[in-house]
Scaffold this active site. Structure first.
Site: not given
Ligand code: UDP
Length: 364
Positions: A170, A346, A348
């Site tokens: 992602r 999942y 968006d």
């Molecule tokens: N992730 C990470 N470090 C960060 C942000 C994201 O390792 O600072 C990785 C982590 O594995 C996470 C994935 O990227 O599960 C997706 O993160 P995102 O922030 O896109 O998730 P959402 O916004 O859907 O909660």
């Protein structure tokens, strides 16, 4: 029967479908077990600041049709998500790009960054089998240790070696100086918050709040010709084959008597020993200038049935279980399952809208 459609859940999926159905002359009742409409995009306005009650929602899409669709209901601002990561007080730009690499290694060119990452990724010799191996093979060990491992293990409650590799895909990796997290053609926050969008979508439907369909089936089962169910698919079938797993979240919000707390809407805390994953300062989504601010710490949590489900855990075991529920769902002639919980996906926001519009197109 009083209604053509009973729509269970007033989140984006249910609300978009309801709007489309009404537009085509159908009579709809929307019910929600919460005391407000909007599902997880719901905002609470305090001191002129829209607080994203169920986690930050930043609209982004590459689909022009979806973008034009949401713009009918609100004007969007030019907010671009470019969060920073805080690792024990060291600040790094996200997603992983030249700004991140330059800060991490005090270098300045893509060639230097590539050379360092290539050296570090040598530890992975085979095809990556899990998230840890995938992450190291993408960005090397330094970034994995400081910016990925702690955050990911907190978010999912498991070791990175036990997580599927696809989750990390992602996140983009770029050898240019570009902090735009989503890299989507269209992006922004609705000026004045998300509630107005849902209110407009549901303006011509009947809406009942504080109604839990699962507990009140006998009253609602025969109220409409068809049901659109956007709750958890396993809950509809009384967990007949067992429970699908989700990750939960806990939010701690406080009001602070200062204008600007952290200088950015989204700050990720990537160290494993800090218990929260993100701190959201809501006013920055709309470039607020109020004298006060609202700040939310986001704590990942194990999920128990009955609690709000946030992230489906789409690993092999759960996908298999979902397939079994899907087969049952397909036998239900008058019930259609949709949205993040109904489809155990999942999604968006843009994909949720797309999916509701497709359904409307197909069945209405
Ligand atoms: N992730 C990470 N470090 C960060 C942000 C994201 O390792 O600072 C990785 C982590 O594995 C996470 C994935 O990227 O599960 C997706 O993160 P995102 O922030 O896109 O998730 P959402 O916004 O859907 O909660």
């Amino acid at each position: 029967m009083k209604y053509d459609y009973l729509i269970v859940g007033s989140g984006l999926f249910g609300s978009v479908f309801a709007y489309e159905a009404v537009k085509r002359g159908k009579k709809c009742l929307v019910i929600d077990k919460r005391n407000h409409i909007g599902g997880n995009v719901y905002c609470e306005n305090k001191d002129g600041i829209n607080i994203h009650k169920y986690g930050a929602h930043i609209f982004h899409t590459n689909n022009k049709e979806v973008w034009e669709y949401v713009n009918q209901f609100a004007e969007f601002n030019n907010y671009i998500n470019s969060p920073v990561a805080n690792y024990h007080g060291e600040i790094y730009n996200l997603p992983f790009n030249m700004n991140t690499f330059s800060k991490m290694w005090n270098i300045s060119t893509p060639q230097q960054a590539k050379a360092i990452i290539d050296e570090q990724r040598k530890v992975i010799t085979d095809e990556p089998k899990n998230l840890e191996e995938q992450a190291i093979s993408l960005v090397g060990t330094d970034i994995y240790k400081k910016l990925i491992k702690g955050y990911t293990e907190k978010q999912w409650g498991r070791d990175c070696k036990d997580l599927p590799a696809f989750i990390i895909k992602r996140l983009p990796v770029r050898y240019i100086y570009d902090n735009n997290y989503f890299n989507a053609r269209y992006q922004g926050i609705p000026i004045g918050g998300y509630n107005q969008i849902i209110e407009k979508l549901l303006a011509e439907c009947d809406v009942e709040l504080n109604v839990d369909f699962i507990k009140r089936r006998s009253k609602y089962n025969d109220i409409a010709k068809k049901i659109i169910f956007t709750g958890a698919i396993d809950s509809y079938f009384d967990y007949e084959f067992g429970q699908l797993e989700y990750r939960g979240l806990r939010f701690e919000t406080e009001k602070l008597a200062q204008e600007n707390y952290q200088g950015i809407a989204v700050m990720n805390f990537t160290a494993g020993d800090v218990p929260y994953t993100r701190v959201i300062e809501h006013k920055h989504f709309e470039f607020g200038t109020q004298p006060v601010t609202y700040v939310t710490k986001e704590y990942p949590a194990d999920w128990q049935p009955g609690e709000e489900a946030y992230y489906p855990v789409n690993d092999e075991k759960n996908q298999k279980l979902y397939q079994k529920y899907l087969e049952l769902a397909q036998q239900e002639k008058n019930v259609i399952f949709g949205g993040r919980l109904g489809e155990y996906k999942y999604y968006d926001m843009d994909k949720t809208i797309e999916s509701a519009l497709n359904l409307a197109e197909n069945i209405l």
